[in-house]
Scaffold this motif. Structure first.
Motif, mmCIF file in Angstrom:
data_model
loop_
_atom_site.group_PDB
_atom_site.id
_atom_site.type_symbol
_atom_site.label_atom_id
_atom_site.label_comp_id
_atom_site.label_asym_id
_atom_site.label_seq_id
_atom_site.Cartn_x
_atom_site.Cartn_y
_atom_site.Cartn_z
ATOM 1 N N LYS A 1 0.269 -7.005 20.049
ATOM 2 C CA LYS A 1 -0.127 -8.365 19.651
ATOM 3 C C LYS A 1 -0.841 -8.333 18.302
ATOM 4 C CE LYS A 1 -1.737 -9.626 23.972
ATOM 5 N NZ LYS A 1 -2.541 -10.441 24.870
ATOM 6 N N TYR A 2 -1.710 -7.327 18.137
ATOM 7 C CA TYR A 2 -2.429 -7.182 16.868
ATOM 8 C C TYR A 2 -1.451 -6.976 15.712
ATOM 9 C CZ TYR A 2 -5.163 -5.005 13.156
ATOM 10 O OH TYR A 2 -5.714 -4.705 11.937
ATOM 11 N N ARG A 3 -0.475 -6.086 15.929
ATOM 12 C CA ARG A 3 0.479 -5.807 14.855
ATOM 13 C C ARG A 3 1.397 -7.005 14.572
ATOM 14 N NH1 ARG A 3 2.346 -4.017 11.864
ATOM 15 N NH2 ARG A 3 3.598 -2.152 11.871
ATOM 16 N N ASN A 4 1.689 -7.786 15.602
ATOM 17 C CA ASN A 4 2.482 -8.998 15.368
ATOM 18 C C ASN A 4 1.722 -9.979 14.476
ATOM 19 O OD1 ASN A 4 4.539 -8.008 16.908
ATOM 20 N ND2 ASN A 4 4.156 -9.298 18.691
ATOM 21 N N ASP A 5 0.402 -9.984 14.641
ATOM 22 C CA ASP A 5 -0.424 -10.883 13.817
ATOM 23 C C ASP A 5 -0.778 -10.278 12.458
ATOM 24 O OD1 ASP A 5 -0.390 -12.638 15.899
ATOM 25 O OD2 ASP A 5 -2.331 -12.030 16.718
ATOM 26 N N HIS A 6 -0.596 -8.971 12.307
ATOM 27 C CA HIS A 6 -0.985 -8.301 11.061
ATOM 28 C C HIS A 6 0.153 -7.460 10.509
ATOM 29 C CE1 HIS A 6 -4.795 -9.106 13.144
ATOM 30 N NE2 HIS A 6 -5.303 -9.246 11.945
ATOM 31 N N PRO A 7 1.192 -8.113 9.958
ATOM 32 C CA PRO A 7 2.275 -7.332 9.347
ATOM 33 C C PRO A 7 1.729 -6.507 8.179
ATOM 34 C CG PRO A 7 2.537 -9.688 8.901
ATOM 35 C CD PRO A 7 1.390 -9.558 9.836
ATOM 36 N N ILE A 8 2.391 -5.389 7.901
ATOM 37 C CA ILE A 8 1.927 -4.511 6.832
ATOM 38 C C ILE A 8 2.289 -5.110 5.483
ATOM 39 C CG2 ILE A 8 2.285 -2.237 5.772
ATOM 40 C CD1 ILE A 8 2.653 -1.210 8.671
ATOM 41 N N PRO A 9 1.285 -5.332 4.642
ATOM 42 C CA PRO A 9 1.592 -5.930 3.338
ATOM 43 C C PRO A 9 2.251 -4.911 2.411
ATOM 44 C CG PRO A 9 -0.776 -5.470 3.537
ATOM 45 C CD PRO A 9 -0.140 -5.052 4.827
ATOM 46 N N GLY A 10 3.069 -5.406 1.497
ATOM 47 C CA GLY A 10 3.602 -4.541 0.447
ATOM 48 C C GLY A 10 4.888 -3.814 0.792
ATOM 49 N N GLN B 1 8.451 4.605 3.121
ATOM 50 C CA GLN B 1 9.660 5.073 2.447
ATOM 51 C C GLN B 1 9.465 5.290 0.951
ATOM 52 O OE1 GLN B 1 13.121 2.723 3.331
ATOM 53 N NE2 GLN B 1 12.908 2.980 5.527
ATOM 54 N N ALA B 2 8.469 4.610 0.410
ATOM 55 C CA ALA B 2 8.222 4.706 -1.034
ATOM 56 C C ALA B 2 6.719 4.588 -1.272
ATOM 57 C CB ALA B 2 8.964 3.586 -1.764
ATOM 58 N N PRO B 3 6.249 5.119 -2.409
ATOM 59 C CA PRO B 3 4.810 4.992 -2.687
ATOM 60 C C PRO B 3 4.444 3.538 -2.961
ATOM 61 C CG PRO B 3 5.961 5.870 -4.599
ATOM 62 C CD PRO B 3 6.973 5.785 -3.505
ATOM 63 N N PHE B 4 3.216 3.140 -2.662
ATOM 64 C CA PHE B 4 2.768 1.793 -3.033
ATOM 65 C C PHE B 4 2.337 1.840 -4.499
ATOM 66 C CE2 PHE B 4 1.372 0.375 1.525
ATOM 67 C CZ PHE B 4 2.665 0.596 1.967
ATOM 68 N N PRO B 5 2.484 0.702 -5.196
ATOM 69 C CA PRO B 5 2.279 0.710 -6.648
ATOM 70 C C PRO B 5 0.876 1.178 -7.081
ATOM 71 C CG PRO B 5 2.899 -1.492 -5.849
ATOM 72 C CD PRO B 5 2.940 -0.581 -4.685
ATOM 73 N N LYS B 6 -0.151 0.718 -6.390
ATOM 74 C CA LYS B 6 -1.499 1.027 -6.884
ATOM 75 C C LYS B 6 -2.315 1.768 -5.836
ATOM 76 C CE LYS B 6 -2.121 -2.651 -10.237
ATOM 77 N NZ LYS B 6 -2.401 -4.077 -10.265
ATOM 78 N N ARG B 7 -3.264 2.559 -6.320
ATOM 79 C CA ARG B 7 -4.103 3.338 -5.411
ATOM 80 C C ARG B 7 -4.843 2.432 -4.426
ATOM 81 N NH1 ARG B 7 -5.375 8.758 -5.306
ATOM 82 N NH2 ARG B 7 -7.059 9.150 -3.831
ATOM 83 N N GLU B 8 -5.275 1.264 -4.896
ATOM 84 C CA GLU B 8 -6.024 0.374 -3.990
ATOM 85 C C GLU B 8 -5.146 -0.076 -2.812
ATOM 86 O OE1 GLU B 8 -6.344 -2.129 -7.537
ATOM 87 O OE2 GLU B 8 -6.185 -3.859 -6.180
ATOM 88 N N HIS B 9 -3.838 -0.278 -3.060
ATOM 89 C CA HIS B 9 -2.937 -0.635 -1.952
ATOM 90 C C HIS B 9 -2.846 0.522 -0.955
ATOM 91 C CE1 HIS B 9 -0.779 -3.169 -5.210
ATOM 92 N NE2 HIS B 9 -1.700 -3.898 -4.591
ATOM 93 N N ARG B 10 -2.787 1.728 -1.529
ATOM 94 C CA ARG B 10 -2.650 2.909 -0.666
ATOM 95 C C ARG B 10 -3.914 3.123 0.149
ATOM 96 N NH1 ARG B 10 -0.107 4.686 -5.629
ATOM 97 N NH2 ARG B 10 -1.761 6.152 -6.183
ATOM 98 N N GLU B 11 -5.049 2.890 -0.513
ATOM 99 C CA GLU B 11 -6.325 3.038 0.215
ATOM 100 C C GLU B 11 -6.414 2.043 1.357
ATOM 101 O OE1 GLU B 11 -9.168 2.926 -2.936
ATOM 102 O OE2 GLU B 11 -9.002 5.107 -3.268
ATOM 103 N N ALA B 12 -5.967 0.825 1.084
ATOM 104 C CA ALA B 12 -5.990 -0.190 2.147
ATOM 105 C C ALA B 12 -5.065 0.231 3.293
ATOM 106 C CB ALA B 12 -5.560 -1.541 1.589
ATOM 107 N N PHE B 13 -3.917 0.795 2.948
ATOM 108 C CA PHE B 13 -2.951 1.181 3.980
ATOM 109 C C PHE B 13 -3.484 2.291 4.881
ATOM 110 C CE2 PHE B 13 0.521 3.846 5.557
ATOM 111 C CZ PHE B 13 1.314 2.903 6.199
ATOM 112 N N VAL B 14 -4.157 3.289 4.311
ATOM 113 C CA VAL B 14 -4.580 4.430 5.130
ATOM 114 C C VAL B 14 -5.825 4.131 5.964
ATOM 115 C CG1 VAL B 14 -3.581 6.096 3.511
ATOM 116 C CG2 VAL B 14 -6.035 5.574 3.380
ATOM 117 N N LYS B 15 -6.488 3.031 5.653
ATOM 118 C CA LYS B 15 -7.755 2.713 6.325
ATOM 119 C C LYS B 15 -7.629 2.702 7.853
ATOM 120 C CE LYS B 15 -10.722 0.379 3.443
ATOM 121 N NZ LYS B 15 -10.912 -0.869 2.696
#
Lengths: 669, 180
Positions: free
Chosen positions: A229-238, A466-480
């Motif tokens: 349910k959480y993931r349905n409400d929070h799709p991965i950005p980017g 599948q591919a790197p995210f453009p900016k480090r801040e996006h990547r940091e948000a993703f790994v959180k």
């Protein structure tokens, strides 16, 4: 008392019409889990490499995964295992739907077919009553039609049916097994079913499936449901929409097909149409989908609605999921209305939605280039779409040129000769792949394509973006909140991955990192195939609810098998190695582990060699891709080591432990 | 003087068939919850909710087990809604001799939905995250007593048909049986 599993297999000898209920060894559950794991062991023990795909000695195994039929959300997959006529290797293809849980409720974990029936039959399993019934009146009937007819004649509307259509009956090398909502399509397993003269397997079960530690198990299930349910409400950005959420790619819901239509290749995996998608097409395709789609539907005990009921005008209703939405459309350079329409026929005939369209496009390319001529296609209509229907008919009935094409592009090209091989350009291990042609070599995908034994990229990729995210801040948000990683180092791999510069493809991730990443992704798929879990809630999407940390608990609480992360990883590596051993014994080695030559424009032979060397070493395989004696003995696969030594596939490892110290003594086949 | 109003709690599961995805999680969790010990096993055949499901005709009807009835109805209802024909008795909740629905598979004893008494909401609702099943509770005014006129009307009708003596006999016989 056995938990989650029933502890019984059905052994069906189709030649003699004999059926036996056989108790299984609970120690195998600890070592090989179930589903693919235990099926790989049965193939090893009973299908030596001399056995041809269409020999009565080939087995066809329908296995419900270890946790199918338990309350674990999305655990509903049937794993079908046999020797493939197309690759001549061990094939394992999965389908969701409702069959696997029903088989558990009937009291069985697997149905193992051997021999060949003298006449067309189907197997009817109703709890303890199991019988082979005449199916000659169903010859030539569509797979979906067959299911309905059998339910009627048995007066059992709740029976679950998996059937083949004409393609399977006629041993088309890419024939599928269809189950209404789902299909097991890859590897031509439907052809083996047809060769055995088995039209369908029909199951009705009304018994209990038991859980070892009920309260613990339910708590785990509730956590998974909450996280879904959480993931349905929070799709991965980017990331593109189909990768942002859970489930199989939500192709029945998503209307924006810019990414697929402009990145995948059209025709015989040839043409990229980079400016294809526009507002008019978007509007037209949306209308098509909305006018034909009656309902979004799910497999057993799953809320993900990855499939849909489709009613093309003037044709019977059928069910579809995932990317077969576009495969026919793109192979024929046509539109969605055509694709959804021809998929109805293809589903009834029972063919693989990846291979079939490519084979047809391949045939037309041979015609265009004069390798085949008009005489090979007598009576074929002029219009493009009519041609695809004509080709489908001829292939599934093996008529005329269809008889050759029915063997898939690899074998057809060999038979046709005259340079036709150049046109069968999109195969790995003799099997058609997704129509993707890209520019820069991606080292992770290189290893996955080369070494995957499920022969499909979607069945090995998943956990790592599948591919790197453009900016480090996006990547940091993703790994959180990326708690699914097996180890913190994976976060660093991703954080440092840049779209350009030193830390970009093809040299980053480095070969050792690539080995780690591919191994993680592969481990997830192999667990799923043993437990019967749908990849859509586990191995395929980013940040799934099932992962390496909660799976051991599911197995302990569900099946009552003592399990932790270490022991689970060891079990997965054991049966993954066993799958490879089955194929090694059939002649597969490094020479076969190649993505299509034209998959990427920019190739790096030295790097590719290093990648493969590093990965093989990581896996405990020698430089030819064969598991070493040390590796085999470490996993308790002494019976494989001994066989390899006896066959001369391996020579004695200097560093192999003496046999008496090997773990799992007495487990020889 | 009006007396203090009594209220009762009415529990409703709202079934939105348009949202049903046919996954049968409701059947699974119902049977797991009612297993003894709780969650020790599951078997949709023991479930007190069943999805009448015919994908190719787009028929999806979750139905709950209601009262047991020893006799079949004399007539059978068949509904056609929006052009879709539903099975005979499709919407009926009864555990009855005319069909195999809502009976324990081994004993044949009837099953009945108890709304998962003691839980925050029925578990079929909790597990239906596509929201085909939702739960509502509301307070309703309770009737004071049964209106005496209703009984009078009924008995008078029976007396007209059978005569008062026969009615008296039947009542005496039935109350004797109850005592036995």
């Amino acid at each position: 008392m056995r938990y989650a599993e029933t502890g019984y297999n059905l052994e069906v000898d189709l030649s003699r019409g004999n059926i036996e209920r056989v108790e299984t060894d609970p120690r195998d559950t600890e070592l090989y889990l179930g589903g693919l794991g235990t099926s790989a062991k049965i193939i090893w023990e009973r299908v030596p490499p001399e056995v041809e795909p269409f020999s009565p000695d080939n087995l066809l195994i329908f296995a419900a995964g270890l946790l199918c039929g338990t309350p674990a959300t999305g655990c509903n997959r049937t794993i079908v295992t046999t020797i493939s006529p197309q690759t001549e290797l061990m094939a394992f293809s999965m389908m969701g739907g409702f069959l696997a849980p029903e088989l558990k409720y009937a009291g069985y974990d697997k149905v193992i077919f051997r021999g060949k029936s003298p006449d067309l039959v189907y197997l009817w399993i109703h709890n303890d009553k199991v019988e082979l019934r005449d199916a000659t009146h169903l010859r030539g009937k569509g797979a979906i039609e067959t299911a309905a007819l059998i339910q009627q004649e048995l007066k059992e509307p709740k029976a679950q049916v998996a059937a083949i259509g004409a393609a399977g009956e006629n041993r088309v090398f890419f024939a599928s097994i269809e189950q209404g909502r789902s299909s097991a399509s890859r590897g031509g397993i439907g052809a083996v079913m047809g060769d055995k003269n088995l039209k369908a397997i029909v199951v009705r079960g009304t018994k209990d499936v038991s859980i070892a530690k009920p309260m613990e198990f339910m708590e785990l299930c509730n956590e998974v449901l909450e996280y879904i349910k959480y993931r349905n409400d929070h799709p991965i950005p980017g990331v593109m929409p189909i990768l942002a959420g859970l489930g199989s790619p939500q192709e029945m819901k998503v209307h924006d097909e810019k990414w697929h239509t402009e990145n995948f290749s059209w025709g015989n995996s040839r043409t990229r149409r980079k400016d294809f998608w526009n507002e008019d097409i978007a509007r037209e395709w949306t209308e098509t989908m909305e006018s034909m789609r009656t309902r979004l539907i799910s497999c057993y005990n799953c809320p993900m609605t990855c499939g849909a009921t489709i009613s093309p005008p003037g044709m019977p209703t059928y069910m579809m999921k995932c990317f077969s939405k576009l495969t026919y459309t793109m192979a024929a350079m046509s539109d969605l209305e055509f694709g959804l329409g021809i998929a109805q026929s293809a589903t009834e005939y029972g063919v693989d939605g990846f291979s079939a369209p490519q084979v047809m496009a391949f045939a037309l390319e041979l015609l265009e280039n004069g390798i085949l001529t008009d005489e090979d296609f007598p009576g074929m209509p002029e219009d493009n779409e009519g041609r695809f229907y004509w080709l489908l008919e001829h292939i599934v009935h093996r008529e005329g040129i269809g008889d050759i094409l029915a063997n898939g592009t690899y074998w057809a090209a060999k038979q046709i000769g005259k340079g036709a091989e150049e046109y069968a350009h999109n195969n790995i291990k003799k099997h058609e792949q997704l129509p993707l042609k890209l520019s820069m070599l991606n080292p992770i995908y290189f290893i996955m394509y080369a070494t995957g034994e499920k022969i499909n990229i979607t069945q090995i990729e998943g956990q790592f973006p599948q591919a790197p995210f453009p900016k480090r801040e996006h990547r940091e948000a993703f790994v959180k909140d990326w708690f699914q990683v097996p180890d913190e180092k994976f976060k660093q791999y991703f954080l440092d991955w840049e779209p350009r510069g030193d830390n970009s493809i093809p040299y980053y991730p480095t070969p050792p990192m690539v080995a780690d990443i591919v191994d993680w992704q592969e481990r997830m798929h192999y667990i799923d195939d043993a437990l019967g879990m749908c990849a859509g809630l586990s191995s395929f999407p980013l940040k799934p609810p099932y992962h390496l940390h909660n799976y051991p608990k599911f197995i302990s609480a569900g099946a009552g098998v003592d399990m932790d992360e270490e022991k689970l990883t060891q079990a997965i590596r054991r049966y993954r190695t066993l799958v490879r051993a089955n194929n090694t014994r059939r002649g597969m080695s490094r020479k076969d582990e190649k993505p299509p030559k034209d998959h990427w424009k920019k190739r790096f032979p030295e790097l590719e060699k290093e990648l493969l060397d590093t990965y093989y070493a990581f896996k405990g395989w020698n430089e030819d891709g064969i598991p070493t004696e040390t590796t085999l003995r470490e996993f308790g696969l002494d019976y494989v080591a001994d066989d390899f030594l006896a066959r001369g596939i391996l020579t004695k490892d200097a560093d192999a432990p003496p046999k008496d110290d090997a773990p799992e003594k007495g487990k020889e086949a | 003087m009006p007396e203090e109003k009594k209220t009762k709690t009415v529990k409703t599961i709202k079934v939105d068939v348009d949202k049903c995805n046919g996954c049968r999680a409701c059947e699974m969790i119902c049977s797991a919850y009612h297993a003894a010990p709780k969650y020790s096993g599951n078997n949709p055949e023991r479930s007190r909710v069943r999805v009448i499901r015919e994908p190719l005709r787009d028929v999806y009807v979750p139905v709950y087990a209601g009262e047991y009835t020893p006799a079949e109805c004399l007539g059978r209802d068949k509904y056609i809604i929006d052009g879709k024909e539903y099975d005979e008795c499709a919407f009926c909740r009864a555990s009855c001799p005319s069909r195999d629905l809502f009976k324990e598979p081994d004993s044949g004893l009837p099953l009945k939905c108890d709304m998962c008494e003691g839980e925050d909401e029925p578990l079929c609702v909790k597990w239906c995250i596509v929201d085909a099943l939702t739960y509502e509770e509301r307070e309703e005014e309770a009737e004071e007593d049964e209106k005496p006129e209703d009984i009078d009307v009924g008995i008078e009708a029976l007396a007209d048909k059978y005569g008062m003596d026969k009615i008296m006999d039947a009542v005496a016989r039935m109350s004797q049986q109850k005592k036995d």
